[in-house]
Design an enzyme around this catalytic site. Structure first.
Site, short mmCIF file in Angstrom:
data_model
loop_
_atom_site.label_atom_id
_atom_site.label_comp_id
_atom_site.label_asym_id
_atom_site.label_seq_id
_atom_site.Cartn_x
_atom_site.Cartn_y
_atom_site.Cartn_z
N GLU A 46 27.25 45.46 55.28
CA GLU A 46 26.61 44.23 54.80
C GLU A 46 25.61 43.75 55.86
OE1 GLU A 46 29.33 40.92 55.17
OE2 GLU A 46 28.23 39.70 53.69
N ASN A 106 22.52 37.51 49.41
CA ASN A 106 23.14 38.51 50.28
C ASN A 106 23.25 39.77 49.43
OD1 ASN A 106 24.77 40.09 51.89
ND2 ASN A 106 26.13 38.41 52.51
N LYS A 123 25.62 39.49 46.30
CA LYS A 123 27.00 39.04 46.58
C LYS A 123 27.37 37.81 45.76
CE LYS A 123 29.92 37.99 50.63
NZ LYS A 123 29.87 37.88 52.14
N GLU A 142 27.58 31.06 54.93
CA GLU A 142 27.01 31.84 53.82
C GLU A 142 26.69 30.96 52.62
OE1 GLU A 142 29.79 35.67 54.46
OE2 GLU A 142 28.21 35.91 52.96
N CYS A 168 31.64 42.60 51.08
CA CYS A 168 32.51 41.86 51.96
C CYS A 168 33.59 41.03 51.26
CB CYS A 168 31.67 40.98 52.89
SG CYS A 168 32.56 40.58 54.37
N ASN A 193 31.04 42.16 57.14
CA ASN A 193 30.98 41.59 58.48
C ASN A 193 32.15 40.63 58.55
OD1 ASN A 193 27.52 41.30 59.59
ND2 ASN A 193 28.29 42.70 58.06
#
Ligand code: ING
Length: 306
Positions: A46, A106, A123, A142, A168, A193
Site C-alpha cells: 500500500e 488510497n 480503499k 487516513e 490494508c 502499512n
C-alpha cells in the site's frame, strides 16, 4: 494462464525525505530479483511510493497533495512499468491517487504482463480519524486525507485468472473477501502499512498485530477458496515502526511463503489457480450452501443493534 509464479515484494522503510525516484529504484531492484526467480506477477505494498504520510497532521491541502499522484503511470513510475514490460511481469502496487476532479483515494492498480493497467481499486475501509487526536501516541489520519473508495470490490480477468485487490484495513473485514468470493475470485492481492504498535494501546505487542494480520488473510483465503498475497511496507519510518509479515497464502488458508525481515525482501511461490476449484465446488460452493434470507443485517445495518 492458470499457474503464476508470484512474488511478494515487501518494501522496507521509506523516509519522509526519500524521493519517489529512489523508491522506484528499489522497486525495480525487487522486480529484477523476481525476474531471476521466474516470476509472472509481483505485488508491492500500500502507498508504495512514499512514506506513510497519514501519520503526519497537515492543514495545508497543497502540502497534502504533494503526497498524491495525478496520473499513473507518471514520470516517476514510468521506469517501473517499462522494466515490468521488459520482464513480462504483471505488477500491482498502491499509491495515493488525486483525480482530475480533485478527489483523493488510497488506490492500488494491477497490470497485465505487457504493462497495461487492467484493474484499479480504491480503499473502502479507511481506519483512523479526521482531526488531530491528542490521545494517540501517533496520528493515523487516513479519514482526513482520503475519501472511501467508490469502485467497490471488483475482480479482473488477467490472462484467464480472476484477480481482485483490497488494501490494508480492508483485509480485516470479511465482507471484503466475500464480495470478491461471490465473483469467483482466485487471487486477492493487498498491500499494507501497519504500525508495529497500537497508537491507542501501548501494551499491544507486535506478535498480536502479526497474528491478526495473518488471521485475517488466511481466513479470507480459506473461506473464499482463493489465493492471497499480502505485502507490507515495513521498517522504521522517521522513528515510527511498521510491521513486516508479508505472506502468500494458498486456497486452503496455508501460508506458503513469508518474509523474515522488515526490509526490502522478495518471497515467491508457484500458485496453481486450479487449486481454488475444489473449495469452490465443495465446502464453499456458495450457490449450494448459502442462505441469503438470513444475512439481511450484513447490508441493512452499519453498526450493532442489540
Ligand atoms: N493500517 C492499519 C491496518 O488496518 C490498523 C490500521 C492497525 C487498524 C491495527 C486496526 C488495527 O492494518 C492501515 N493502513 O489500514
Amino acid at each position: 494462464m492458470r499457474e503464476w509464479v508470484i512474488g511478494a515484494a515487501q518494501l522496507g522503510a521509506i523516509q519522509k525525505s526519500d524521493s519517489r525516484e529512489a523508491v522506484v529504484g528499489r522497486m525495480i531492484a525487487l522486480l529484477d530479483q523476481a525476474a531471476a526467480k521466474g516470476c509472472d506477477l509481483v505485488v508491492y505494498p500500500e502507498l508504495a511510493l512514499t512514506t506513510f504520510f497519514p501519520r503526519w497532521y497537515m492543514e495545508d491541502q497543497a502540502e497534502v497533495d504533494t503526497w498524491f499522484e495525478r496520473e499513473m503511470p507518471n514520470a516517476a513510475t514510468q521506469p517501473l512499468f517499462d522494466r515490468a514490460r521488459e520482464h513480462e511481469i504483471a505488477i500491482s502496487f498502491g499509491y495515493a491517487e488525486l483525480t482530475p476532479e480533485g478527489r483523493h483515494f488510497n488506490t492500488s492498480i494491477l497490470t497485465d504482463r505487457q504493462g497495461h493497467i487492467v484493474g484499479k481499486y480504491r480503499k473502502v475501509h479507511l481506519p483512523g480519524h479526521v482531526e488531530y487526536d491528542t490521545e494517540r501516541d501517533f496520528q493515523h489520519l487516513e479519514k482526513r486525507y482520503f475519501e472511501p473508495g467508490d469502485l467497490g470490490f471488483e475482480t479482473f480477468d488477467n490472462e484467464d485468472t480472476l484477480m481482485g485487490m483490497c488494501i490494508c484495513n480492508d483485509r480485516r473485514w470479511p465482507e471484503t473477501w466475500r464480495v470478491m468470493g461471490l465473483q469467483g475470485v482466485e487471487l486477492v492481492m493487498l498491500g499494507y502499512n501497519t504500525p508495529s504498535i497500537n497508537s491507542q494501546n501501548r501494551g499491544e505487542g507486535l506478535e498480536k498485530r502479526l497474528y491478526h494480520s495473518e488471521l485475517s488473510v488466511t481466513a479470507g483465503a480459506y473461506q473464499n477458496a482463493t489465493w492471497a498475497v499480502a505485502v507490507a511496507k515495513a521498517g522504521v519510518e522517521d522513528g515510527f515502526p511498521l510491521m513486516g509479515g508479508s505472506i502468500i497464502v494458498d486456497p486452503d488458508g496455508f501460508v506458503v511463503a513469508r518474509t523474515e525481515t522488515e526490509s526490502d525482501e522478495l518471497v515467491t511461490a508457484t500458485c496453481d489457480m486450479d487449486r481454488c476449484q475444489f473449495g469452490k465446488q465443495t465446502i464453499f460452493d456458495f450457490a449450494r450452501h448459502r442462505r441469503v434470507e438470513h444475512y439481511g443485517r450484513i447490508t441493512s445495518q452499519t453498526g450493532v443493534k442489540r
